[in-house]
Design an enzyme around this catalytic site. Structure first.
Site, short mmCIF file in Angstrom:
data_model
loop_
_atom_site.label_atom_id
_atom_site.label_comp_id
_atom_site.label_asym_id
_atom_site.label_seq_id
_atom_site.Cartn_x
_atom_site.Cartn_y
_atom_site.Cartn_z
N LYS A 42 10.19 37.47 -43.37
CA LYS A 42 10.12 37.12 -44.80
C LYS A 42 8.77 36.51 -45.19
O LYS A 42 8.70 35.48 -45.83
CB LYS A 42 11.29 36.21 -45.20
N ARG A 93 4.32 14.63 -51.54
CA ARG A 93 3.65 14.46 -52.83
C ARG A 93 4.55 13.73 -53.81
O ARG A 93 4.16 12.80 -54.46
CB ARG A 93 3.27 15.83 -53.42
N SER A 131 -0.37 24.78 -52.97
CA SER A 131 -0.91 26.13 -52.74
C SER A 131 -0.35 27.12 -53.76
O SER A 131 -1.09 27.94 -54.31
CB SER A 131 -0.55 26.62 -51.34
P1 ADP Z 1 5.44 24.55 -46.41
O1 ADP Z 1 5.63 24.02 -45.03
O2 ADP Z 1 6.52 24.16 -47.37
O3 ADP Z 1 5.03 25.98 -46.48
P2 ADP Z 1 2.71 23.86 -47.18
O4 ADP Z 1 2.04 24.82 -46.28
O5 ADP Z 1 2.44 24.02 -48.63
O6 ADP Z 1 4.25 23.70 -47.00
O7 ADP Z 1 2.29 22.38 -46.75
C1 ADP Z 1 2.48 21.87 -45.46
C2 ADP Z 1 2.73 20.39 -45.55
O8 ADP Z 1 1.73 19.74 -46.31
C3 ADP Z 1 4.06 20.00 -46.21
O9 ADP Z 1 4.55 18.85 -45.57
C4 ADP Z 1 3.65 19.69 -47.63
O10 ADP Z 1 4.55 18.78 -48.25
C5 ADP Z 1 2.31 19.04 -47.40
N1 ADP Z 1 1.41 19.15 -48.55
C6 ADP Z 1 1.18 20.22 -49.33
N2 ADP Z 1 0.28 19.95 -50.30
C7 ADP Z 1 -0.06 18.63 -50.16
C8 ADP Z 1 -0.91 17.74 -50.87
N3 ADP Z 1 -1.57 18.11 -51.97
N4 ADP Z 1 -1.02 16.46 -50.41
C9 ADP Z 1 -0.31 16.06 -49.34
N5 ADP Z 1 0.53 16.85 -48.62
C10 ADP Z 1 0.66 18.12 -49.02
#
Ligand code: ADP
Length: 163
Positions: A42, A93, A131
């Site tokens: 997925k 966040r 993202s």
């Molecule tokens: P996911 O594991 O949901 O795909 P991401 O790749 O977007 O998440 O992010 C990985 C980790 O970083 C998660 O714990 C997310 O909450 C955290 N994260 C994402 N953006 C931010 C940010 N702007 N500041 C702090 N932590 C963040």
């Protein structure tokens, strides 16, 4: 013994919010393994796993061996074990992140109680950086510089110019 922690996520693409977490986490751990999680069944990511790993390496190269960038498939706790890491780092966040993150942390503890999850609050400047949103805004031609590294911004623009 090195205190290693895994910071896992989709990182599609890496943002300044993610990078800020990695740099701050280095105060508490000897090594951070930034791990791009992928699930071939997925995967709806914009960037390939290789592109995501490459972008992260470009941004964190200055930290040398204290940061390892990798990709993994499958259970995060199994990956932590294989990498000899005793901790998982997650970024928080807002309250909306909390419920999902809390559930994941509980499940990971159920699977392996030897691996601890550490939550780090986002820096104020990146509280609203996600993202998903960055991609959406960039696709529509909005300016997201300041929220993502320059190189990532260029790659995003190139992606959307191609499509
Ligand atoms: P996911 O594991 O949901 O795909 P991401 O790749 O977007 O998440 O992010 C990985 C980790 O970083 C998660 O714990 C997310 O909450 C955290 N994260 C994402 N953006 C931010 C940010 N702007 N500041 C702090 N932590 C963040």
């Amino acid at each position: 013994m090195l205190r290693k922690a895994v910071y896992a996520g989709s990182f599609d693409p890496i943002t300044n919010g993610h990078l800020d977490i990695v740099r701050r986490a280095l105060c508490s751990f000897d090594q951070i393994i930034v791990a791009v999680a992928f699930n071939p069944q997925k995967d709806t990511a914009l960037f390939s796993v290789e592109e995501r790993v490459e972008m992260i390496r470009e941004e964190l190269g200055d930290l040398g061996e204290r940061v390892v960038v990798d990709a993994f498939e499958g259970l995060l706790v199994q990956y932590c074990d294989a990498m000899d890491a005793c901790a998982i780092i997650r970024g928080l966040r807002a309250v909306t992140d909390f419920e999902y993150e809390f559930q994941m942390a509980m499940m990971n503890r159920h699977l392996n109680s030897g691996i601890e999850t550490f939550f780090m609050t986002a820096s104020e400047a990146y509280l609203y950086t996600a993202s998903r949103l960055v991609k959406e805004v960039s696709r529509l031609g909005g300016d997201v510089s300041g929220l993502i590294p320059k190189g990532v911004n260029q790659r995003l623009k190139a992606k959307f110019a191609d499509s």
